[in-house]
Motif scaffolding. Structure first.
Motif, mmCIF file in Angstrom:
data_model
loop_
_atom_site.group_PDB
_atom_site.id
_atom_site.type_symbol
_atom_site.label_atom_id
_atom_site.label_comp_id
_atom_site.label_asym_id
_atom_site.label_seq_id
_atom_site.Cartn_x
_atom_site.Cartn_y
_atom_site.Cartn_z
ATOM 1 N N ALA A 51 0.916 -1.163 0.017
ATOM 2 C CA ALA A 51 -0.052 0.032 -0.032
ATOM 3 C C ALA A 51 0.844 1.113 0.176
ATOM 4 O O ALA A 51 0.448 2.206 -0.516
ATOM 5 C CB ALA A 51 -1.003 -0.012 1.199
ATOM 6 N N GLU A 55 0.318 4.449 -2.674
ATOM 7 C CA GLU A 55 -0.764 5.310 -1.934
ATOM 8 C C GLU A 55 -0.559 6.796 -2.475
ATOM 9 O O GLU A 55 -1.514 7.537 -2.370
ATOM 10 C CB GLU A 55 -0.461 5.266 -0.490
ATOM 11 C CG GLU A 55 0.755 5.457 0.136
ATOM 12 C CD GLU A 55 0.749 5.467 1.526
ATOM 13 O OE1 GLU A 55 -0.222 5.090 2.233
ATOM 14 O OE2 GLU A 55 1.774 5.832 2.207
ATOM 15 N N VAL A 78 -6.209 -0.098 -1.499
ATOM 16 C CA VAL A 78 -5.899 1.392 -2.055
ATOM 17 C C VAL A 78 -6.371 1.245 -3.567
ATOM 18 O O VAL A 78 -6.534 2.259 -3.993
ATOM 19 C CB VAL A 78 -4.343 1.549 -1.806
ATOM 20 C CG1 VAL A 78 -3.916 2.917 -2.475
ATOM 21 C CG2 VAL A 78 -3.995 1.729 -0.621
ATOM 22 N N ARG A 82 -8.611 4.422 -4.786
ATOM 23 C CA ARG A 82 -8.330 5.226 -5.607
ATOM 24 C C ARG A 82 -8.402 4.998 -7.192
ATOM 25 O O ARG A 82 -8.412 5.860 -8.067
ATOM 26 C CB ARG A 82 -6.800 5.575 -5.632
ATOM 27 C CG ARG A 82 -6.203 5.809 -4.271
ATOM 28 C CD ARG A 82 -4.676 6.106 -4.230
ATOM 29 N NE ARG A 82 -4.398 6.678 -3.052
ATOM 30 C CZ ARG A 82 -4.279 7.999 -3.027
ATOM 31 N NH1 ARG A 82 -4.563 8.909 -3.903
ATOM 32 N NH2 ARG A 82 -3.841 8.507 -1.652
#
Length: 223
Positions: A51, A55, A78, A82
């Motif tokens: 992650a 990130e 993540v 996203r």
């Protein structure tokens, strides 16, 4: 003691990373000028994707990872949050972009002057992709066009479609940078290549079928 998802993710990543290559930073691959509308691409060469590594990547973008890379559970979260796109590939996007750029540049190395226009010529040329072509009125103008393309734009090769092929070749060869020849068939093209590096090919398309022209152009354009 209860461990958080992030802590578990880190522990798993540390264990797996000892079995694989060490982590490397994320590389952003900028799009080519033709692809400026596409979002940037990011390349990860790690065998373990965590992650923390993704990130910082903006939402909605594409991340290239090795085919056998392991993506930890927290990294998957993540990706979902996203809305990232994960692409598994054995080739880096940079090399793919370079290859695509080279392929796209190849047609630009070729220019075509057309004095004698036929449907078969048009069809055969269409298969070459986006090439620089110009309709001219006579072999003299075709020769001027060929010389201009060789000297001004640095074209790698020029094709001239005309009935008066020998005149076109003779006039073109008045320039020191031109090596113009008459090409009647693929066998002749191969013989010419063994003797000199021709860069202007004069072809008479009269009574030639689409397949004849296609095969001839294929041999001329092959390197």
């Amino acid at each position: 003691m209860t461990l958080s998802t992030t802590t578990i993710d880190r522990i798993v990543a540390n264990v797996l990373s000892q079995l694989s290559s060490p982590d490397e930073p994320v590389h952003e691959v900028s799009p080519s000028p033709q692809d400026t509308k596409q979002p940037p691409q990011h390349q990860l060469s790690n065998n373990v994707i965590t992650a923390e590594q993704i990130e910082s990547i903006p939402a909605g973008q594409t991340v290239f990872v090795p085919t056998k890379a392991i993506i930890t559970p927290a990294a998957v979260d993540v990706v979902r949050e996203r809305k990232l796109t994960i692409e598994r590939t054995s080739h880096s996007p940079a090399s793919q972009q370079s290859k695509a750029t080279n392929q796209a540049a190849t047609p630009n190395d070729l220019s075509i002057a057309i004095v004698r226009h036929t449907e078969n010529v048009q069809q055969a040329i269409a298969e070459l992709g986006d090439v620089n072509k110009e309709l001219v009125s006579c072999p003299d103008d075709a020769a001027k066009f060929a010389i201009s393309e060789l000297c001004r734009t640095g074209a790698g090769a020029v094709l001239i479609f005309a009935e008066q092929t020998h005149r076109a070749a003779c006039l073109t060869n008045r320039n020191s940078k031109a090596k113009a020849v008459v090409a009647n068939d693929s066998g002749e093209v191969k013989k010419i290549r063994k003797q000199l590096r021709a860069n202007v090919w004069c072809i008479d398309p009269t009574n030639r079928s689409y397949f004849e022209l296609k095969n001839l152009l294929k041999v001329i354009c092959s390197k």
